[in-house]
Design an enzyme around this catalytic site. Structure first.
Site, PDB file in Angstrom:
ATOM      1  N   GLN A 148       0.837  -1.197   0.000  1.00 38.37           N
ATOM      2  CA  GLN A 148       0.000   0.000   0.000  1.00 38.37           C
ATOM      3  C   GLN A 148       0.871   1.246   0.000  1.00 38.37           C
ATOM      4  O   GLN A 148       1.652   1.462   0.935  1.00 38.37           O
ATOM      5  CB  GLN A 148      -0.897  -0.015   1.243  1.00 38.37           C
ATOM      6  CG  GLN A 148      -1.698   1.234   1.488  1.00 38.37           C
ATOM      7  CD  GLN A 148      -2.263   1.263   2.894  1.00 38.37           C
ATOM      8  OE1 GLN A 148      -1.648   0.758   3.826  1.00 38.37           O
ATOM      9  NE2 GLN A 148      -3.430   1.842   3.064  1.00 38.37           N
ATOM     10  N   GLY A 149       0.774   2.073  -1.025  1.00 35.52           N
ATOM     11  CA  GLY A 149       1.565   3.296  -1.133  1.00 35.52           C
ATOM     12  C   GLY A 149       0.775   4.525  -0.715  1.00 35.52           C
ATOM     13  O   GLY A 149       0.245   5.235  -1.581  1.00 35.52           O
ATOM     14  N   TYR A 150       0.690   4.765   0.579  1.00 29.93           N
ATOM     15  CA  TYR A 150      -0.035   5.927   1.094  1.00 29.93           C
ATOM     16  C   TYR A 150       0.937   6.967   1.667  1.00 29.93           C
ATOM     17  O   TYR A 150       1.094   8.048   1.127  1.00 29.93           O
ATOM     18  CB  TYR A 150      -1.024   5.498   2.182  1.00 29.93           C
ATOM     19  CG  TYR A 150      -2.373   5.023   1.689  1.00 29.93           C
ATOM     20  CD1 TYR A 150      -2.556   4.538   0.399  1.00 29.93           C
ATOM     21  CD2 TYR A 150      -3.485   5.037   2.525  1.00 29.93           C
ATOM     22  CE1 TYR A 150      -3.793   4.098  -0.045  1.00 29.93           C
ATOM     23  CE2 TYR A 150      -4.731   4.597   2.094  1.00 29.93           C
ATOM     24  CZ  TYR A 150      -4.880   4.128   0.808  1.00 29.93           C
ATOM     25  OH  TYR A 150      -6.112   3.689   0.385  1.00 29.93           O
ATOM     26  N   GLU A 173     -10.875   0.074   9.796  1.00 27.31           N
ATOM     27  CA  GLU A 173      -9.562  -0.316  10.296  1.00 27.31           C
ATOM     28  C   GLU A 173      -9.433  -0.105  11.796  1.00 27.31           C
ATOM     29  O   GLU A 173      -8.837  -0.917  12.501  1.00 27.31           O
ATOM     30  CB  GLU A 173      -8.468   0.478   9.566  1.00 27.31           C
ATOM     31  CG  GLU A 173      -7.057   0.100   9.984  1.00 27.31           C
ATOM     32  CD  GLU A 173      -5.999   0.910   9.267  1.00 27.31           C
ATOM     33  OE1 GLU A 173      -4.981   0.335   8.859  1.00 27.31           O
ATOM     34  OE2 GLU A 173      -6.174   2.126   9.103  1.00 27.31           O
ATOM     35  N   SER A 180      -1.657   7.676  13.978  1.00 29.95           N
ATOM     36  CA  SER A 180      -1.047   7.683  15.309  1.00 29.95           C
ATOM     37  C   SER A 180      -2.075   8.031  16.388  1.00 29.95           C
ATOM     38  O   SER A 180      -3.124   8.643  16.122  1.00 29.95           O
ATOM     39  CB  SER A 180       0.103   8.701  15.350  1.00 29.95           C
ATOM     40  OG  SER A 180      -0.413  10.020  15.287  1.00 29.95           O
ATOM     41  N   ASN A 181      -1.754   7.666  17.630  1.00 30.04           N
ATOM     42  CA  ASN A 181      -2.686   7.954  18.718  1.00 30.04           C
ATOM     43  C   ASN A 181      -2.886   9.451  18.927  1.00 30.04           C
ATOM     44  O   ASN A 181      -3.942   9.886  19.397  1.00 30.04           O
ATOM     45  CB  ASN A 181      -2.204   7.288  20.012  1.00 30.04           C
ATOM     46  CG  ASN A 181      -2.458   5.789  20.009  1.00 30.04           C
ATOM     47  OD1 ASN A 181      -2.893   5.229  18.994  1.00 30.04           O
ATOM     48  ND2 ASN A 181      -2.207   5.138  21.128  1.00 30.04           N
TER      49      ASN A 181
END
Length: 384
Positions: free
Chosen positions: A125-127, A243, A367-368
């Site tokens: 996956q290229g994000y 997700e 991230s969180n």
């Protein structure tokens, strides 16, 4: 005769899936120390799932999937984690496949879906980019239409298992004048194309899970555009829709707490009132996590959509996992420095391996810190 998995009672489906996994997932592949094995390391398990027809749980049956409802898919994921099944290279199954099923052309479905099931195509996956990770809308990798092909230039980073993949689906900027979210498209790129370069990034455990991917005038056939031009942001969000609930699953914390309990029993730590107090807090937090997870799972099982508040689940699960593994190193004392397993009566404990593994989940998948921003804005209504 094919079985209607969705028609089975939940506990019957759970029992059937569990029994088949126990019979067919090789013992040496269960509870692997390595969290991201490459295809060659888990090929036997991948092919067993494909032969059974259980490789792609949520794909429609006409494309080789199980066609599971959200309720049954939750059971599939829960049992997979609890039985210690190895993670297979799953970007093709969980991301590329659904992307093409919902947004791809018939030609793309015919070309790519069977090769995901067979294992011929392994996807990444290229994000993310160096300056566009959690702020994905600021990506700069460009794709310019030149005749019957797009010419792609730029860089992706933190691309999981790119060095083992032969295809990548990439978010690219196709309109620099449009608003950030509106000038993005999705392309399917053959990793063997001239101009594609992959460099591995070693993680804390000395493994090459992540990679940088560079595109230098890479020509991609125009028919490899997925969906409409400049509509990639919508596609990207649809692929990642659920997700966060899976990143908030309690299975990692459950496994780690089980290992902590075994290590504590072996070292006599349950004789220490201070440790018992800390252990009880972790166990109670795990109960709370399980209850929270079940609350969101019920929404999916009933066909509902998850709101922004599901971000709290990812924060809770990943930070609890970290606290459990930190307690494990405290208990291990001077032995905590060893990357090798700690020996206990009747087995061994991978304390340092779990501690290092617990660092990443709080970062990937948004991230969180980003999750807290989502909660602040979308749930609490706080200003930016």
């Amino acid at each position: 005769m094919s079985i209607d998995w969705n028609g089975l009672p939940d506990e019957e489906f759970r029992a059937v899936f569990r029994a088949w996994v126990l019979d067919n997932c090789p013992a040496e592949l269960r509870y692997l120390r390595k969290q991201r094995p490459v295809y060659e390391e888990v090929e036997q398990w991948y092919q067993a799932l494909a032969e059974k027809g259980w490789l792609a749980p949520v794909w429609p049956r006409e494309y080789g999937g199980m066609g599971l409802s959200p309720a049954k898919h939750m059971i599939y994921v829960e049992e997979w984690g609890r039985l210690g099944c190895p993670r297979i290279p799953d970007h093709g199954i969980s991301l590329t496949g659904p992307l093409l099923i919902h947004h791809g052309s018939e030609a793309q479905k015919t070309e790519f879906l069977p090769k995901i099931i067979s294992g011929e195509h392994i996807w990444c996956q290229g994000y993310s980019e160096p300056n566009a990770g959690s702020d994905l809308a600021s990506l700069r990798t460009s794709a310019v239409l030149d005749g019957d092909a797009f010419v792609v230039n730029g860089q992706k980073i933190w691309t999981t298992l790119a060095h083992c993949a032969n295809w990548i689906f990439v978010l690219v900027r196709t309109d620099r004048e449009a608003k950030p979210q509106r000038g993005i498209s999705v392309l399917l790129v053959d990793m063997t194309s001239p101009g594609v370069e992959v460099r591995t990034i070693e993680n804390l455990r000395g493994e090459a899970d992540f990679c940088e991917v560079f595109f230098d005038n890479v020509r991609v056939p125009a028919h490899n555009l997925v969906g409409a031009l400049n509509d990639g942001w919508t596609l990207a969000k649809s692929v990642l829709g659920h997700e966060r609930i899976f990143l908030g699953s309690p299975t990692r914390a459950e496994y780690a707490l089980d290992r902590l309990g075994k290590l504590a029993s072996d070292r006599g730590a349950f004789e220490d009132a201070a440790f018992v107090s800390r252990y009880a807090r972790l166990r109670l937090d795990l109960y709370d996590l399980g209850s929270s997870y079940e609350r969101y799972a019920k929404v999916l099982r009933s066909g509902g959509e998850l709101g922004a508040d599901v971000s709290v689940l990812k924060i809770f699960a990943t930070e609890l996992y970290q606290r459990i593994t930190e307690e494990m190193l405290t208990l291990a004392q001077e032995e905590a420095r060893f990357n090798d397993d700690l020996l206990i009566e009747g087995g061994q404990i991978d304390a340092m391996n779990l501690f290092l593994d617990a660092r990443a989940p709080a970062i990937f998948g948004g991230s969180n810190e980003i999750q807290r921003n989502i909660l602040a804005k979308a749930v609490l209504g706080l200003p930016s």
